[in-house]
Design an enzyme around this catalytic site. Structure first.
Site, PDB file in Angstrom:
ATOM      1  CG  MET A   1       9.657 -65.219  -1.846  1.00  0.00           C
ATOM      2  SD  MET A   1      10.775 -65.021  -3.072  1.00  0.00           S
ATOM      3  CE  MET A   1      10.894 -66.526  -3.680  1.00  0.00           C
ATOM      4  CG  ASN A  53      15.350 -63.955  -5.108  1.00  0.00           C
ATOM      5  OD1 ASN A  53      15.772 -65.005  -5.573  1.00  0.00           O
ATOM      6  ND2 ASN A  53      14.119 -63.827  -4.693  1.00  0.00           N
ATOM      7  CG  ASP A  54      13.603 -62.494  -1.301  1.00  0.00           C
ATOM      8  OD1 ASP A  54      13.929 -61.955  -2.359  1.00  0.00           O
ATOM      9  OD2 ASP A  54      12.422 -62.738  -0.993  1.00  0.00           O
ATOM     10  N   PRO A  55      17.537 -62.418   1.223  1.00  0.00           N
ATOM     11  CG  PRO A  55      18.024 -60.656   2.697  1.00  0.00           C
ATOM     12  CD  PRO A  55      17.542 -60.947   1.311  1.00  0.00           C
TER      13      PRO A  55
END
Ligand SMILES: *[C@@H]1O[C@H](CO)[C@@H](O)[C@H](O)[C@H]1NC(C)=O
Ligand SMILES: *[C@@H]1O[C@H](CO)[C@@H](O)[C@H](O)[C@H]1NC(C)=O
Ligand SMILES: *[C@@H]1O[C@H](CO)[C@@H](O)[C@H](O)[C@H]1NC(C)=O
Ligand SMILES: *[C@@H]1O[C@H](CO)[C@@H](O)[C@H](O)[C@H]1NC(C)=O
Length: 567
Positions: A1, A53-55
């Protein structure tokens, strides 16, 4: 991630320089975002403020879609993350839920990084994510919902056995390179499996772990796959797709000769989400990509700004859905002014192309419910050197589909075999560089006098073997008069025969994002842009042709897009 995208030292340096430049009071003011927000998106997912940020952990549970995401509750730059959480009935409109995965035990005391959800037998959701422990080592943490009768799954608790996977001197795992567990799959032997991204030296690894009870995990002797020089693999994703071009999605545990498997990794070095298509040998618990490697030369989900994506199986519609993160191209100073940073791209349905060589991506059908007031152009010659305005739509918040027919081939330029980088070719042959066949396409987020525009277009060349080479570009060089934006031009070669099949383009325009789908979803480019003139009702959309050949517009439809309920 991507929490790792900046080392701690860099973050502190950045923070210090930002504090010096703006003063603490401005940082505090940024807690309540200003009202003048020309760059906030209307139908792309973003929380009300701060850094995302990341899903993470997407899933469908009791008729409700869940999206978690990496979130810094304390500011607009990356900081120790917790999980944001929103729920939806349609993957378009979202209801914010309480933050979760907050520091709760040693295993996540220094942050909760990315992870995935798995629905266990009996419809019991579980989440595994990467925690940062007191030594700042990466470990894997198991979480369950407190109340499974609540379809919104508002509250979660961490299993007392955590961490359930961790680096030891024996397993040779580098404690700073051990993260982002995938959704688990279960084979007929009853054993759960999942992948964790890692590296050894410069070798990228998809570490494989197995468990019978989801709590006790044992590392397999061999990674599922690795590649020698590609560096750290973040956010792995591994899933089956139908081999015959069927658009339906496949649940994660399905195996058999009717499916192929996709392995995707986010390359920490280049920040690209790359994937290969291949075969999963369940006897050896090993994956073999058809093309034989997994590095920055592999296929990409998106040739623009796109990272740390994740898929899930949407059991209600039998679709596999892809979610991804597009970071800002603005300066940190500008991000502080607007009070937020990071958006998610439109959820895309993905499936394997009939020829089996690549995936196809298309915005989920529900997004079309936001379309209104269509305008059309049918069967019109787009003369060389001409430009047509598509008027009557809200051009800063729009969805446009256009298709072209190519007949006039006499001026097509020769393709030079040394042009191996489509991105470089697009930056050399930008939208203002005249060509033979192309550039033709769309000028999005354009100001009336064309001081600003983001150009999405094609160029067609002829190679030595008489085959056509189709280049698709997103040129940001004129996107804004603000000199501090990152205006990198993006490009990709599209595997299509433009004469036989024609060429199509769909663009989702949403204030500071232009998400472009070429050749019915074969290639995708996402760009982040910040026009200063072409904002809100001052934005325009044009079709253009700066080549020396005519092309024909077979059809164009553009819609104004309604605002989705997001935050
Ligand atoms: C991690 O947590 C420990 C214990 O709470 C703390 O002392 C340390 O400063 C933290 N490290 C980082 C890098 O945040
Ligand atoms: C672990 O990874 C970090 C970050 O890439 C690197 O600096 C360090 O040397 C690695 N340690 C070992 C033992 O390989
Ligand atoms: C990827 O791997 C292939 C096969 O080993 C190699 O030919 C190619 O140069 C590599 N690409 C990159 C960017 O490292
Ligand atoms: C985010 O954007 C910056 C600048 O536009 C870029 O250099 C960086 O690699 C991006 N980060 C990720 C994780 O995509």
């Amino acid at each position: 991630m991507a929490s790792c995208l900046k080392s701690q030292k860099q973050v502190i340096l950045l923070l210090v320089s930002v504090l010096l430049a703006y003063g603490v009071s401005e940082l505090q003011a940024a807690r309540s975002p200003p009202t003048n927000q020309p760059y906030r998106t209307a139908y792309h997912f973003q929380p009300r403020k701060n850094w995302i940020n990341d899903p993470n952990g997407p899933m469908l549970y009791k008729g409700v879609y869940h999206l978690f995401y990496q979130y810094n509750p304390n500011g607009v730059i990356w900081g120790p993350p917790v999980w944001g959480h929103s729920t939806s009935k349609d993957l378009v409109n979202w209801v914010p839920q309480p933050l979760t995965m907050e520091p709760e035990m040693a295993a996540n005391i220094n942050g909760s990084w990315s992870g995935s959800a798995t629905i266990l037998p009996g419809n019991k959701p579980a989440i595994l994510f990467t925690g940062l422990d007191p030594k700042y080592e990466q470990v894997q943490v198991l979480a369950y919902p407190k109340d499974t009768s609540d379809p919104n799954l508002k509250e979660w608790f961490l299993a007392p056995q955590n961490p359930v996977m961790f680096p030891t001197p024996q397993n040779q795992i580098n404690a700073t390179s051990f993260r982002d567990p995938t959704t688990a799959w279960r084979l007929p032997d009853g054993v759960w499996r999942l992948l964790i991204g890692s590296k050894r030296g410069q070798r990228g690894l998809s570490l494989l772990f197995r468990s019978r009870d989801f709590v006790h995990w044992v590392q397999a002797k061999h990674p599922l796959y690795s590649d020698k020089l590609s560096g750290m693999w973040e956010c792995p994703d591994f899933f089956p797709v139908y081999a015959n071009g069927d658009q339906m999605g496949v649940d994660t545990s399905i195996i058999g000769s009717h499916v192929k498997h996709v392995l995707k990794n986010s390359l920490d070095i280049t920040k690209h989400d790359i994937y290969t298509i291949g075969d999963y040998n369940i006897k050896k618990d090993a994956y073999t990509p058809d093309i034989g490697y997994m590095n920055d030369s592999s296929l990409r989900y998106d040739y623009g700004k796109y990272y740390a994506s994740k898929t899930f199986f949407n059991d209600a519609k039998k679709e596999r859905i892809l979610l991804g993160w597009a970071n800002e191209s603005s300066s940190v100073e500008d991000d502080i002014k607007k009070g937020w940073s990071g958006i998610h791209t439109i959820p895309r349905k993905i499936w394997l192309d009939k020829l089996g060589k690549q995936l196809i991506q298309w915005p989920i059908a529900n997004i079309e419910k936001l379309r209104q007031n269509p305008v059309n152009i049918f069967r019109k010659v787009l003369k060389k050197g001409s430009q047509i305005e598509v008027s009557g739509i809200t051009a800063a918040q729009a969805d446009a589909e256009i298709s072209f027919k190519i007949k006039d081939l006499k001026n097509v330029e020769k393709f030079d075999a040394s042009w191996t980088s489509p991105q470089l070719l697009c930056s050399k042959k930008g939208a203002s560089v005249k060509g033979g066949l192309g550039p033709f396409g769309l000028l999005t987020l354009a100001s009336k006098g064309l001081e600003e525009y983001t150009a999405v277009f094609f160029r067609i060349f002829k190679a030595y073997d008489n085959k056509f080479v189709v280049l698709m570009c997103s040129d940001q060089s004129r996107s804004s008069l603000n000199p501090t934006n990152d205006k990198t031009t993006y490009g990709t070669f599209v595997d299509v025969n433009p004469i036989r099949e024609g060429l199509s383009l769909r663009v989702l325009i949403d204030h500071s994002v232009v998400e472009s789908f070429g050749a019915k979803g074969k290639n995708v480019i996402t760009a982040r842009v910040y026009p200063t003139l072409a904002i809100n009702e001052k934005a325009h959309l044009y079709v253009f042709n700066r080549g020396t050949s005519n092309v024909e517009i077979t059809g164009l439809t553009a819609w104004s897009m309604k605002k989705a309920n997001i935050a």
